[in-house]
Design a protein around this motif. Structure first.
Motif, PDB file in Angstrom:
ATOM      1  N   GLN A  77       0.825  -1.205   0.000  1.00  0.00           N
ATOM      2  CA  GLN A  77       0.000   0.000   0.000  1.00  0.00           C
ATOM      3  C   GLN A  77       0.866   1.264   0.000  1.00  0.00           C
ATOM      4  OE1 GLN A  77       0.149  -2.233   2.495  1.00  0.00           O
ATOM      5  NE2 GLN A  77       0.304  -1.230   4.457  1.00  0.00           N
ATOM      6  N   PRO A  78       0.265   2.413  -0.291  1.00  0.00           N
ATOM      7  CA  PRO A  78       1.031   3.665  -0.222  1.00  0.00           C
ATOM      8  C   PRO A  78       1.551   3.894   1.198  1.00  0.00           C
ATOM      9  CG  PRO A  78      -1.031   4.012  -1.388  1.00  0.00           C
ATOM     10  CD  PRO A  78      -1.084   2.639  -0.800  1.00  0.00           C
ATOM     11  N   LEU A  79       2.704   4.508   1.286  1.00  0.00           N
ATOM     12  CA  LEU A  79       3.336   4.794   2.573  1.00  0.00           C
ATOM     13  C   LEU A  79       3.122   6.271   2.880  1.00  0.00           C
ATOM     14  CD1 LEU A  79       5.129   3.631   4.826  1.00  0.00           C
ATOM     15  CD2 LEU A  79       7.103   4.274   3.476  1.00  0.00           C
ATOM     16  N   VAL A  80       2.403   6.552   3.969  1.00  0.00           N
ATOM     17  CA  VAL A  80       2.091   7.926   4.353  1.00  0.00           C
ATOM     18  C   VAL A  80       2.852   8.253   5.631  1.00  0.00           C
ATOM     19  CG1 VAL A  80       0.267   9.544   4.980  1.00  0.00           C
ATOM     20  CG2 VAL A  80      -0.186   7.741   3.305  1.00  0.00           C
ATOM     21  N   LEU A  81       3.701   9.284   5.559  1.00  0.00           N
ATOM     22  CA  LEU A  81       4.483   9.723   6.714  1.00  0.00           C
ATOM     23  C   LEU A  81       4.235  11.200   6.949  1.00  0.00           C
ATOM     24  CD1 LEU A  81       7.867   7.998   5.853  1.00  0.00           C
ATOM     25  CD2 LEU A  81       6.120   7.193   7.428  1.00  0.00           C
ATOM     26  N   GLU A  82       3.855  11.532   8.177  1.00  0.00           N
ATOM     27  CA  GLU A  82       3.590  12.918   8.566  1.00  0.00           C
ATOM     28  C   GLU A  82       2.590  13.586   7.634  1.00  0.00           C
ATOM     29  OE1 GLU A  82       7.480  14.676   8.676  1.00  0.00           O
ATOM     30  OE2 GLU A  82       8.097  13.464  10.387  1.00  0.00           O
ATOM     31  N   GLY A  83       1.552  12.834   7.226  1.00  0.00           N
ATOM     32  CA  GLY A  83       0.505  13.368   6.380  1.00  0.00           C
ATOM     33  C   GLY A  83       0.882  13.502   4.917  1.00  0.00           C
ATOM     34  N   GLU A  84       2.031  13.014   4.529  1.00  0.00           N
ATOM     35  CA  GLU A  84       2.502  13.129   3.143  1.00  0.00           C
ATOM     36  C   GLU A  84       2.737  11.731   2.580  1.00  0.00           C
ATOM     37  OE1 GLU A  84       6.706  14.420   1.165  1.00  0.00           O
ATOM     38  OE2 GLU A  84       5.939  15.679   2.775  1.00  0.00           O
ATOM     39  N   ARG A 120      12.653   9.617   8.088  1.00  0.00           N
ATOM     40  CA  ARG A 120      11.514   9.749   9.002  1.00  0.00           C
ATOM     41  C   ARG A 120      11.136   8.423   9.651  1.00  0.00           C
ATOM     42  NH1 ARG A 120       7.612  12.815   4.915  1.00  0.00           N
ATOM     43  NH2 ARG A 120       8.700  11.378   3.527  1.00  0.00           N
ATOM     44  N   LEU A 121      11.690   7.321   9.148  1.00  0.00           N
ATOM     45  CA  LEU A 121      11.446   6.003   9.729  1.00  0.00           C
ATOM     46  C   LEU A 121      12.697   5.528  10.452  1.00  0.00           C
ATOM     47  CD1 LEU A 121       9.590   4.242   6.774  1.00  0.00           C
ATOM     48  CD2 LEU A 121       8.601   5.301   8.792  1.00  0.00           C
ATOM     49  N   ASP A 122      12.501   4.704  11.466  1.00  0.00           N
ATOM     50  CA  ASP A 122      13.642   4.138  12.185  1.00  0.00           C
ATOM     51  C   ASP A 122      13.439   2.631  12.347  1.00  0.00           C
ATOM     52  OD1 ASP A 122      11.591   4.123  14.003  1.00  0.00           O
ATOM     53  OD2 ASP A 122      12.643   5.245  15.541  1.00  0.00           O
TER      54      ASP A 122
END
Length: 149
Positions: A77-84, A120-122
């Motif tokens: 699926q799409p990856l959404v980080l911090e609303g983006e 943004r990912l760890d």
């Protein structure tokens, strides 16, 4: 009348005296069942322990974290980080990622093969979202083939 009640309360009753006497007699005694259990325990301790080579046979052992260069998982699926929504910086793909965790860094790989580091990912996020490993591979290319990329 109250003086008599108080005097009786100050002195121990006959039942209390008998209990104290019986407790003093039993002070150093051990029940026979406990003595038998202690003897069995001492006998087991004196017998040498059986030495076993290892718990698992080699074909069932999983490599430890220091023996693996990294891990990866598919993310369809799409990856959404911090609303983006995250998109590939080269081709614009926004779904069907391979997420790689190596040396404390997270990398995203699109279907075409472009890779970009995602700061943004760890590894904690990766460990929370990845399932158990279903296979280990000797090379990066073998792992890509296994995951269909």
């Amino acid at each position: 009348m109250f003086h008599r009640i108080r005097r009786r309360a100050k002195e121990p009753s006959e039942a209390q005296r008998r209990f104290v006497e019986m407790a003093a007699k039993m002070q150093g005694q051990v029940p026979p069942a406990v003595e038998r259990a202690w003897a069995e325990r001492d006998r087991e301790r004196s017998e040498p322990a059986i030495v076993v080579d290892d718990f698992l046979p080699p074909e069932l052992r999983v490599p430890s974290h220091d023996q693996v260069d990294g891990t990866m998982m598919p993310w369809k699926q799409p990856l959404v980080l911090e609303g983006e929504m995250v998109a590939c910086s080269e081709c614009g793909a926004y779904r069907d990622w391979l997420i790689l965790s190596t040396r404390g860094q997270i990398w995203l790989r699109c279907r075409i093969g472009h890779q970009q580091q995602e700061t943004r990912l760890d590894t904690a996020w990766f460990n929370r979202n990845s399932g158990p490993a279903d296979a280990t591979h000797a090379t990066f290319e073998d792992c890509l083939r296994h995951l269909g990329h």
